[in-house]
Write an enzyme that holds these catalytic residues in place. Structure first.
Site, PDB file in Angstrom:
ATOM      1  N   CYS A 190       0.938  -1.301   0.286  1.00  0.00           N
ATOM      2  CA  CYS A 190       0.000  -0.378   0.191  1.00  0.00           C
ATOM      3  C   CYS A 190       0.768   1.148   0.124  1.00  0.00           C
ATOM      4  O   CYS A 190       0.859   1.565  -0.691  1.00  0.00           O
ATOM      5  CB  CYS A 190      -0.757  -0.310   0.766  1.00  0.00           C
ATOM      6  N   ILE A 191       1.547   1.315   1.105  1.00  0.00           N
ATOM      7  CA  ILE A 191       1.799   3.089   1.367  1.00  0.00           C
ATOM      8  C   ILE A 191       3.034   3.102   0.770  1.00  0.00           C
ATOM      9  O   ILE A 191       3.044   4.022  -0.301  1.00  0.00           O
ATOM     10  CB  ILE A 191       3.038   3.144   2.906  1.00  0.00           C
TER      11      ILE A 191
END
Length: 430
Positions: free
Chosen positions: A276-277
């Site tokens: 994600c990040i």
């Protein structure tokens, strides 16, 4: 609104939800499939990798314990089927797209798997089905990859077929915020699309926050993880500032977190990783470049995150320098290489960059991670040190401490650098 409710009830009666196909049986798709099956819905799990399906059948997959128990039961039941045949999705009442959306070497969105999955979905679509895109992507993905191709085939969205976006919120290894306990955002093309998709998502969690459109749902996911990226970058920066003042950054964060409003604690570390990040904000930045728009804060945060492994290596260099030593020939053991504790996932893990950077500066590197037997690094691969002895290494750099494992041997290592800032701080403060 009354007519919409009546319309939905009529359509729902005509299209019973008895089975769901899940495209992509990875870190999102498999727990999703298990959650649906546990909720009483038949599942057709589709993945192009036969090896992945074999691993699922044998139980050799990274799951929280509750999902392992679900899997042990599900693989022996007729209504939990695994296949590489994408045409099987036509048998299902609903289809969830759960394929990975990563980045290429130039930090550009790698849309190949998502485009292929959506193309297969469109090719096998039949009237009455509900399609939900859960993969994180740019704003407008559902419209471009699903709505427009389906309309071009003659379907009317909201009457013949139902399309929505409900981005995943699965945190691998997290037993506190499970899928069933985590609210989901959902946006359909029409109100009926939203209602039809909600009955699917409600099998996974009772808490659904509906928004006005798929685009709003897609933007929500980008905002969530961009928020985390920006704040992690800030936490890392404050850690460096605190170190310059000889102040413990965790003490400062804990103190700030005592404020009951206006503050949310984020912690510094060796870098970010996972699905994600490191990836999601780049989908936003990529889309903005096409319209010549700017997001300077996000851009700077992602640059800072990319630079974090180098800062960690610089910290090793500075520590050695204070001890009158250099990097060349120094034996450095990286402790933990997964991107977070308690998982086997090394995707985008900053540990891999750190190993490469240390080796490039002349260090003799190794790693210890009881969850990861080997990793690929520049120039080949490394195997984990099975039973490390602290005396065999000049420096131990703590990247990821895996829960439930013994790290007492670190006390015998001449220099221990805690890049997490939170590992057994009473004994190993650096």
């Amino acid at each position: 609104m009354t007519s919409t409710v009546a319309e939905f009830e009529t359509i729902a009666e005509r299209n019973e939800l008895t089975s769901v196909a899940v495209i992509g049986m990875g870190y999102v798709g498999l727990p999703t499939a298990l959650g649906l099956h546990a909720g009483g819905v038949g599942v057709i799990g589709i993945d192009l990798s036969q090896n992945r399906l074999d691993s699922i059948r044998s139980g050799e997959v990274d799951l929280i314990e509750a999902d392992h128990r679900r899997l042990e039961k599900a693989v022996h039941q007729e209504d939990f089927q695994l296949t590489t045949d994408s045409a099987r999705m036509a048998e299902a009442d609903a289809v969830l797209v759960c394929v990975p959306t990563g980045l290429d070497e130039y930090l550009m969105p790698d849309l190949g798997p998502l485009e292929a999955a959506c193309a297969a979905l469109v090719a096998n679509a039949r009237r009455g089905q509900t399609f939900i895109l859960t993969s994180t992507s740019y704003v407008g993905t559902s419209n471009r990859l699903l709505v427009k191709p389906l309309v071009a085939k003659g379907f009317t969205i909201g009457r013949d077929l139902f399309v929505a976006s409900s981005p995943e919120r699965i945190d691998p290894g997290n037993v506190t915020h499970t899928q069933a306990e985590t609210p989901r955002v959902l946006g359909g093309v029409t109100p009926v699309c939203t209602a039809m998709a909600q009955r699917v998502i409600n099998v996974l969690t009772p808490s659904v926050h509906c928004v006005s459109s798929p685009e709003a749902a897609e933007m929500t996911k980008l905002y969530e993880n961009t928020f985390r990226a920006v704040n992690i970058a800030l936490a890392n920066e404050f850690a460096e500032i605190s170190d310059g003042f000889s102040i413990d950054p965790i003490e400062v964060i804990d103190a700030a977190a005592s404020k009951p409003y206006g503050f949310m604690a984020f912690h510094p570390g060796p870098g970010v990783g996972g699905h994600c990040i490191p990836c999601d904000p780049h989908y936003l930045l990529w889309q903005l470049r096409a319209t010549q728009s700017n997001a300077p804060l996000v851009t700077q945060a992602m640059h800072a995150i990319a630079e974090r492994p180098k800062q960690v290596v610089d910290r090793v260099l500075n520590t050695l320098s204070r001890e009158g030593k250099g990097m060349a020939g120094t034996r450095v053991l990286v402790v933990g290489v997964t991107y977070k504790p308690g998982v086997q996932d090394v995707r985008s893990s900053s540990a891999l960059d750190i190993l490469d950077l240390l080796a490039a500066k002349g260090a003799k590197v190794g790693y210890y991670d009881p969850l990861v037997p080997n990793v690929r690094v520049t120039g080949g691969s490394l195997d984990t040190v099975p039973e490390p002895d602290g005396q065999d290494w000049d420096v131990a750099l703590i990247h990821t401490a895996q829960p439930g494992h013994d790290y007492e041997w670190l006390a015998d290592c001449p220099t221990v650098i805690d890049a997490t800032y939170r590992f057994d701080r009473a004994l190993f403060a650096n």
